[in-house]
Design a protein around this motif. Structure first.
Motif, short mmCIF file in Angstrom:
data_model
loop_
_atom_site.label_atom_id
_atom_site.label_comp_id
_atom_site.label_asym_id
_atom_site.label_seq_id
_atom_site.Cartn_x
_atom_site.Cartn_y
_atom_site.Cartn_z
N UNK A 64 0.81 -1.28 0.09
CA UNK A 64 0.08 -0.07 -0.10
C UNK A 64 0.78 1.23 -0.05
N UNK A 65 2.10 1.20 0.10
CA UNK A 65 3.09 2.35 0.40
C UNK A 65 3.38 2.55 1.63
N UNK A 66 2.76 1.85 2.77
CA UNK A 66 3.11 2.38 4.26
C UNK A 66 4.45 1.85 4.38
N UNK A 67 5.15 2.85 5.20
CA UNK A 67 6.56 2.76 5.55
C UNK A 67 6.52 2.70 7.20
N UNK A 68 7.30 1.70 7.57
CA UNK A 68 7.53 1.89 9.26
C UNK A 68 8.22 2.83 9.47
N UNK A 80 -1.28 6.53 7.05
CA UNK A 80 -2.19 6.29 5.89
C UNK A 80 -3.49 5.49 6.00
N UNK A 81 -3.81 5.55 7.32
CA UNK A 81 -5.02 4.83 7.78
C UNK A 81 -5.87 5.74 8.89
N UNK A 82 -5.97 7.14 8.71
CA UNK A 82 -6.87 7.91 9.45
C UNK A 82 -8.13 7.28 9.74
N UNK A 83 -8.31 7.26 11.03
CA UNK A 83 -9.70 6.81 11.35
C UNK A 83 -10.08 5.14 10.93
N UNK A 84 -8.90 4.52 10.91
CA UNK A 84 -8.90 3.09 10.46
C UNK A 84 -9.95 2.82 9.28
N UNK A 85 -10.29 3.66 8.49
CA UNK A 85 -11.32 3.53 7.31
C UNK A 85 -11.01 4.28 6.28
N UNK A 86 -11.40 4.00 5.04
CA UNK A 86 -10.91 4.81 3.81
C UNK A 86 -9.43 4.80 3.78
N UNK A 103 0.47 -3.18 7.87
CA UNK A 103 -0.25 -2.36 8.75
C UNK A 103 -1.61 -2.09 8.23
N UNK A 104 -2.67 -2.49 8.85
CA UNK A 104 -3.94 -2.18 8.16
C UNK A 104 -5.01 -2.60 9.26
N UNK A 105 -6.17 -1.97 9.25
CA UNK A 105 -7.27 -2.05 10.23
C UNK A 105 -8.24 -3.31 9.72
N UNK A 134 -1.42 7.83 -6.08
CA UNK A 134 -1.85 7.89 -4.80
C UNK A 134 -3.39 8.10 -4.53
N UNK A 135 -3.80 7.81 -3.50
CA UNK A 135 -5.30 7.96 -3.26
C UNK A 135 -5.86 7.06 -2.19
N UNK A 136 -7.15 7.19 -2.24
CA UNK A 136 -7.91 6.17 -1.00
C UNK A 136 -8.73 5.21 -1.79
#
Length: 444
Positions: A64-68, A80-86, A103-105, A134-136
Motif C-alpha cells: 500500500x506504500x506504508x513505511x514503518x 495512511x489509515x486515518x480513523x482506520x477506514x478509507x 499495517x491495516x485495520x 496515490x489516493x484512497x
C-alpha cells in the motif's frame, strides 16, 4: 491468479523489538526506497495527503506504500489509515503488487490492493514511469462508530490521483484528439496543436499507453477488522455472520433480519457455524496423517505448558527427546490440561477409523483438530479465527493472525520470546510455502 499474501494486521503505534526486525518476523520482504526521484515522488503524495514530507534518505514500503520508518519518523502508524477506514495508498512501482501489507485495520486490504493492481496493470506500468499514484480506498463511511457502519460497506472505490496530474492531462489529451478527429477545421488551431504536443511529451502516445485505470470498484467481502477489539464478518448467500465480543456497539441490533451474531466467546456456536457453512476440513485420515497436523498441535500444546510452568527457562537447545522427557516428568500437569492426551487419542482414533467423531469433544478442543478448507475463498480468514481458539499454537498465530501473535508476544518473557523466534525460524520461515502447503493445504 496468485493468492494475495495475507495482511499482517494492525500494529500498535510503537516500535517493534529489534528481535522481530533482525529475524524478519515483522516488516520482512518490504521494498527499499532510496533513489532520490522516488523519495521525491513519495513526498509529493504525502504533501497531497496534508502530511509532512519525510526527511529520510532511505525507507521501506509495503504493497500500500506504508513505511514503518516513515511511521516512526512522524510518530503515527496510521498516517495512511486515518480513523482506520478509507485507507490511503501510494504506488511508486508496479512491483509493489508482490509485497505484503504490514499495517491495516482490515484483513482484506491486501486483497483489494492486489485486485486493483492486477486489473489495472497496464495503467500502473505506464503512470509510474513518470509519476506517483496515490489516493484512497473509499467506502461509504468516514468513521466506524458501530457494527452498522461496518455492515454498510458493501463495496469500495479506488479514488486515484497522480502528483503531476498525468491522469488529468491524459484525459485532456484524449478530448483534444477526439476534437481533432471530429472537427474539420480543428487542425488549423495552432494553440490546440501546441497544447497537444506539450501534453504528449508528458503522457506519451495515449493510444498505446493505457493511463486511466479500467476498474476502480471492488466488492468488500469477508474480513477481520481491528475495530471493537477484533471483529469477523463472513458473507454467505442468505446470511451475513458477525463474530465478535458481544460488547461491540450494535451487536445483535444492526440488521438482525439479515445478520447472524455470534459471540467470539461461544466456541460451540462458532465451530458449528464454520462447519455448517463448509469452511472447515474436519479431522479425517486423508489429510491428517500426511500433514503431521496433530503432531504439530501436540508439540505447540506442550511448549505452551512449559512456558506457563517455567517462563524463564532457556530453551535454546530443546529437541524432541528433551520434550518427551519433560512430558514424562510433568504427567500431572499434562493430564490436568487435557489437550495433549486428547490429541494422542484423536490420532489413534483417526488411524483406526479414518475419522474423528466430534460430537462428544469439548467445543474448544474441536479447534485443535481442524483447519480451514483449503479451497474455500475464506480459508485464510477461517484459519485466523481458528487460531483465536488455539492460542497455544504460536506458529499458526504468526502465519494467519499477526495482530493476535504480536499481542501475545508482548506478554512473553525474554527467554520465551527468543524461543518463539527460534521455532519460527526453523519451521515456518525456513520455507513458508512448503510449510503452509503441508500443514494447511494452502498453495500460493
Amino acid at each position: 491468479m496468485r493468492r494475495p499474501s495475507p495482511a499482517a494486521g494492525a500494529q500498535p503505534a510503537a516500535k517493534k523489538p529489534d528481535l522481530f526486525r533482525d529475524n524478519e518476523l515483522i516488516y520482512g520482504r518490504l521494498l527499499a526506497v532510496d533513489e532520490p526521484h522516488l523519495i521525491q515522488r513519495y513526498n509529493k503524495a504525502l504533501v497531497a495527503f496534508g502530511l509532512e514530507p519525510t526527511k529520510l534518505k532511505s525507507f521501506q514500503i509495503d504493497r500500500t506504500g506504508f513505511s514503518p520508518e516513515v511511521a516512526e519518523e512522524c510518530g503515527d502508524y496510521d498516517y495512511l489509515d486515518p480513523n482506520e477506514v478509507n485507507r490511503r495508498f501510494i504506488i511508486l512501482t508496479p512491483s509493489q503488487i508482490d509485497l505484503p501489507v504490514v499495517h491495516t485495520a482490515f484483513s482484506n486490504t491486501s486483497q483489494l490492493m492486489f485486485e486493483f493492481m492486477s486489473k489495472n496493470q497496464r495503467a500502473i506500468d505506464a503512470l509510474t514511469i513518470k509519476d506517483v499514484i496515490y489516493g484512497e480506498i473509499e467506502d461509504s463511511v468516514p468513521k466506524v462508530n458501530d457494527i452498522e457502519d461496518l455492515l454498510s460497506i458493501n463495496q469500495v472505490e479506488f479514488k486515484v490521483l497522480s502528483a503531476e496530474d498525468v491522469l488529468g492531462k491524459a484525459a485532456e489529451l484524449g478530448k483534444l484528439v477526439d476534437r481533432l478527429k471530429q472537427e474539420p477545421d480543428a487542425w488549423r488551431d495552432d494553440a490546440m496543436l501546441e497544447r497537444m504536443v506539450d501534453l504528449a511529451k508528458i503522457c506519451g502516445d495515449i493510444r498505446e499507453n493505457a493511463l486511466v485505470p479500467d476498474q476502480v470498484i471492488f466488492r468488500h467481502n469477508a474480513y477481520w477488522t481491528s475495530h471493537f477489539g477484533g471483529l469477523y464478518v463472513f458473507v454467505d448467500p442468505e446470511m451475513t455472520t458477525v463474530i465478535s465480543d458481544p460488547a461491540a456497539p450494535g451487536f445483535r441490533r444492526s440488521r438482525p433480519w439479515q445478520v447472524s451474531y455470534l459471540s467470539i466467546n461461544d466456541a460451540d456456536k462458532v465451530f458449528r457455524f464454520l462447519a455448517g457453512t463448509g469452511r472447515l476440513d474436519l479431522p479425517r485420515a486423508s489429510w491428517i496423517e500426511a500433514s503431521g497436523y496433530l503432531e504439530h498441535r501436540a508439540e505447540m500444546v506442550v511448549r505452551a505448558l512449559i512456558r506457563d510452568a517455567e517462563p524463564n527457562r532457556n530453551l535454546t537447545d530443546v529437541d524432541k527427546v528433551w520434550l518427551q522427557t519433560w512430558i514424562h516428568g510433568h504427567a500431572d500437569l499434562i493430564a490436568s490440561d487435557g489437550n495433549f492426551p486428547f490429541l494422542n487419542a484423536a490420532k489413534r482414533e483417526i488411524a483406526q477409523f479414518g475419522h474423528l467423531k466430534l460430537e462428544d469433544v469439548p467445543p474448544r478442543q474441536r479447534f485443535l483438530v481442524v483447519r480451514a478448507k483449503p479451497d474455500h475463498p475464506d480459508a485464510w480468514l477461517t484459519n485466523q479465527l481458528i487460531s483465536d481458539f488455539v492460542p497455544q499454537d504460536f506458529v499458526s498465530r504468526y502465519v494467519f493472525n499477526k495482530p493476535g501473535f504480536y499481542k501475545d508476544f508482548d506478554g512473553f518473557s525474554d527467554a520465551w520470546r527468543s524461543h518463539v523466534v527460534d521455532v519460527l525460524k526453523t519451521t515456518y520461515l525456513k520455507d513458508k510455502a512448503v510449510f503452509r502447503a503441508r500443514l494447511y493445504g494452502l498453495t500460493d
